[in-house]
Design a protein around this motif. Structure first.
Motif, mmCIF file in Angstrom:
data_model
loop_
_atom_site.group_PDB
_atom_site.id
_atom_site.type_symbol
_atom_site.label_atom_id
_atom_site.label_comp_id
_atom_site.label_asym_id
_atom_site.label_seq_id
_atom_site.Cartn_x
_atom_site.Cartn_y
_atom_site.Cartn_z
ATOM 1 N N THR A 106 0.819 -1.218 0.000
ATOM 2 C CA THR A 106 0.000 0.000 0.000
ATOM 3 C C THR A 106 0.856 1.272 0.000
ATOM 4 N N GLY A 107 1.877 1.317 0.830
ATOM 5 C CA GLY A 107 2.686 2.529 0.937
ATOM 6 C C GLY A 107 3.348 2.883 -0.377
ATOM 7 N N ARG A 108 3.910 1.878 -1.002
ATOM 8 C CA ARG A 108 4.625 2.115 -2.253
ATOM 9 C C ARG A 108 3.657 2.543 -3.369
ATOM 10 N N LEU A 139 0.754 3.929 -2.968
ATOM 11 C CA LEU A 139 0.193 5.239 -2.644
ATOM 12 C C LEU A 139 1.152 6.357 -3.070
ATOM 13 N N ALA A 140 2.450 6.101 -2.937
ATOM 14 C CA ALA A 140 3.435 7.102 -3.363
ATOM 15 C C ALA A 140 3.305 7.347 -4.872
ATOM 16 N N ARG A 163 -0.043 9.282 -5.523
ATOM 17 C CA ARG A 163 0.038 10.699 -5.123
ATOM 18 C C ARG A 163 0.747 11.516 -6.201
ATOM 19 N N ARG A 164 1.783 10.945 -6.792
ATOM 20 C CA ARG A 164 2.506 11.667 -7.844
ATOM 21 C C ARG A 164 1.586 11.984 -9.014
ATOM 22 N N VAL A 173 -5.546 3.607 -5.295
ATOM 23 C CA VAL A 173 -4.857 2.437 -4.733
ATOM 24 C C VAL A 173 -5.879 1.341 -4.420
#
Lengths: 203, 80
Positions: A39-41, A43-44, A47-48, A60
């Motif tokens: 999820t974190g990766r 989401l990054a 966001r971009r 996501v």
């Protein structure tokens, strides 16, 4: 048991074959492992592309749901991370196509200005250092990410697809429904604008 | 060649898409106009830095909100 070992840099490494087998069996814990690991990766990335936190989180979620539906068809020819990455980029493109467009900012003020005789108005000043040296500090890396985020959406998307995601011109044109010529023009202008934004920090 | 034309042709030059004659004129401008060489270097560096900071291991913030994780897992259940 799925092994999750912490790497010194980046996301934990996962025994993908074991995880996939359990996902296909519908193992709830395996789904949780997958979602927690990526999820974190993802989401990054979202966001971009999307700027807005809400849209990024929605993209996501869309991406994971598409991935879950396709899990039986995933051949394991690429890594799970690469596969998920591709899916989230598609989810972002879909969202960019359907969401209400904000009035497009002008990119003109970020492009170099020229005198009537074609010479540049303000000659370029050298930067403090080259790219590798500048990227050594976290502050500068954040500045670069922020500068990408400041590009008008139409330009940011092209730069992300061509320079970051490494789509070629044809793939980018198809993904955005624009001509090859428009991809090239936008990419060139976007890179110039990015240079201008970075120059204000790095001169 | 003017600085404006230099900037116009810059991407084609980097992509090796200029004809031989155009390329020679472009490179002559680089000899005549050092600030344009700085511009070219910075344009190339901007692309390189953009690519570099977007790699997963580049230390970009990678927070994963718990509410999102739970929403995704719950949505899977709803979808069945």
């Amino acid at each position: 048991m799925v092994q999750v070992t912490a790497e010194s840099a980046g996301a934990p490494e996962i025994d993908e074959a074991a995880l996939l087998a359990r996902l296909r069996e519908g193992d709830d814990k395996a789904y949780e492992t997958l979602v927690r690991a990526y999820t974190g990766r993802l989401l990054a990335v979202a966001r971009r592309f999307l700027g807005s936190e809400e849209d990024a989180q929605d993209a996501v979620q869309d991406a994971f749901l598409s991935a879950f539906r396709a899990i039986d068809r995933f051949q394991g020819g690429s890594r799970v991370s690469t596969w998920l990455h591709r899916i989230v980029v598609n989810a972002c493109l879909m969202r960019l196509r359907t969401r209400r467009r904000k009035p497009e900012q002008s990119i003109e003020e970020l492009l170099p200005r020229f005198l009537e005789d074609g010479h540049v108005e303000v000659p370029t000043a050298p930067w403090k250092a080259g790219a590798d040296h500048l990227l050594e500090t976290r502050e500068n890396r954040d500045q670069v990410r922020e500068a990408i985020g400041q590009l008008p959406e139409n330009y940011r998307t092209v730069v992300l697809l061509r320079d970051i995601e490494e789509f070629d011109t044809d793939q980018t044109a198809e993904a955005l429904g624009i001509s090859r010529a428009a991809v090239k023009t936008r990419l060139h202008r976007a890179r110039q604008a990015l240079r201008t934004l970075l120059a204000s920090h790095f001169e | 060649m003017t600085c404006r034309e230099f900037v116009d042709f810059l991407m084609n030059y980097l992509d090796d898409e200029l004809l031989e004659g155009q390329r020679a004129v472009f490179e002559q401008h680089m000899i005549d106009c050092p600030p344009c060489v700085d511009y070219l270097d910075q344009y190339r560096d901007a692309v390189k830095m953009g690519r570099s900071v977007c790699q997963p291991e580049a230390g970009a913030p990678e927070d994963a909100p718990e509410a999102l994780i739970q929403a995704i897992l719950a949505a899977r259940k709803t979808e069945g």
